[in-house]
Design an enzyme around this catalytic site. Structure first.
Site, PDB file in Angstrom:
ATOM      1  N   ARG A   1     -11.583  -0.138  14.104  1.00  0.00           N
ATOM      2  CA  ARG A   1     -11.201   1.225  14.463  1.00  0.00           C
ATOM      3  C   ARG A   1     -11.395   1.395  15.973  1.00  0.00           C
ATOM      4  O   ARG A   1     -12.514   1.386  16.483  1.00  0.00           O
ATOM      5  CB  ARG A   1     -12.042   2.236  13.697  1.00  0.00           C
TER       6      ARG A   1
ATOM      7  N   LYS B   1       0.827  -1.206   0.000  1.00  0.00           N
ATOM      8  CA  LYS B   1       0.000   0.000   0.000  1.00  0.00           C
ATOM      9  C   LYS B   1       0.862   1.257   0.000  1.00  0.00           C
ATOM     10  O   LYS B   1       1.975   1.260   0.536  1.00  0.00           O
ATOM     11  CB  LYS B   1      -0.941   0.009   1.194  1.00  0.00           C
TER      12      LYS B   1
END
Length: 312
Positions: free
Chosen positions: A210, A160
């Site tokens: 998260r 990424k």
């Protein structure tokens, strides 16, 4: 308090899920005054304090016309009780310059959250490397041969860009190594740009969690962003499904270990991304998921945030 939110255009807010909106709503409920501007509204003239052209607003409680504007004015940032930097990524050159203006505003006497210097010092993907005890096998490089060696060792990997957001530009390469060379060339721009390579974590099927940390303490619930279909990314922007869950013991361990360290550096609000037992990202620019967690669990994340802001 008089609060200034530096954010994206108010007209672009999706209020049903926007965490900045949730902050504003809770702040107004407590009687705090709200103003808003965008980073391009900041200005710094020789011999003067850093100033912003701001919009004084009141939340209406309506779904569409969700705010009314009382007026516009130019105000020195030091005249606010708190300035909240809530501009969404990307962390580009203009964002970088904005942190310098905000840092000067701090020298003028402004209180800025999150601290602009800390925003610069914690690039959201690279920041995890400071905490190796909590992360999986990870490599940051621009060298294609290093990436080949990493793949040979770990077989199933994720690549990424360091400046990506919302799951953009994330690739998975399996044991067959199919397209590893072309993916590397795309991401490292033929050796000109660094990228991150990580061992694939199969626990992603249970969600990219998260974990919000406010005032140095983890919120009791996280939002697991679960990939859908054949997608490897759990990001909500990439179509992931958000499911709120209580923190696991490992989630809490990571949050309690990093929270005080990051708070001491001026990071009032942080979003830790955790897959399985591994920390994968430290979000500091504009962490979200307030409303999803509140809607599904009743845990009022915005209230926890405004509590911490008032205390700070």
């Amino acid at each position: 308090m008089n609060l200034l939110f530096i954010a994206d255009p108010l007209e672009s807010f999706k209020t049903y899920k926007d965490s900045t909106f949730a902050m504003m709503r809770e702040a107004q409920r407590r009687g705090h005054a709200i103003a808003a501007c965008e980073p391009q509204d900041l200005l710094w003239q020789r011999g003067s304090a850093v100033t912003a052209h701001v919009r004084d607003i009141t939340l209406t409680g309506q779904e569409q016309a969700w705010f009314s504007e009382r007026g516009q004015r130019a105000v020195a940032l030091q005249d606010f009780d708190a300035v909240l930097m809530r501009k969404d990524p990307p962390f580009d050159a203009e964002y970088f310059y904005a942190t310098h203006l905000l840092e000067q505003a701090e020298r003028d006497g402004a209180r800025v959250f999150n601290k602009p210097g800390a925003l610069r010092d914690h690039p959201e993907k690279l920041a995890i490397m400071e905490f190796p005890q909590f992360i999986g096998p990870t490599l940051v490089t621009r060298d294609a041969e290093d990436i080949k060696r990493f793949h040979a060792e770990h077989q199933d990997i994720i690549l990424k860009p360091l400046d990506g957001m919302g799951g953009m530009g994330i690739f998975r390469v399996g044991p067959d190594g199919l397209n590893l060379g072309s993916i590397t060339e795309t991401l490292n721009r033929h050796g000109a740009q660094s990228l991150m390579v990580q061992k694939f974590l199969p626990e992603i099927v249970d969600g990219d969690k998260r974990v919000l940390v406010i005032g140095g303490r983890p919120v009791p619930y996280c939002l697991a962003r679960i990939p859908q279909g054949s997608e490897v990314r759990g990001n909500l922007a990439a179509g992931g499904k958000g499911v709120a869950r209580p923190l696991t013991a490992r989630d809490r361990e990571i949050g309690e270990a990093l929270g005080p360290v990051l708070q001491a550096r001026g990071l009032l609000l942080v979003g830790l991304d955790v897959i399985g037992d591994c920390l994968t990202e430290i979000n500091v620019t504009s962490p979200t998921c307030f409303q999803e967690i509140h809607d599904q669990t009743g845990c009022d994340v915005a209230a926890l945030f405004v509590d911490a802001l008032e205390a700070a």
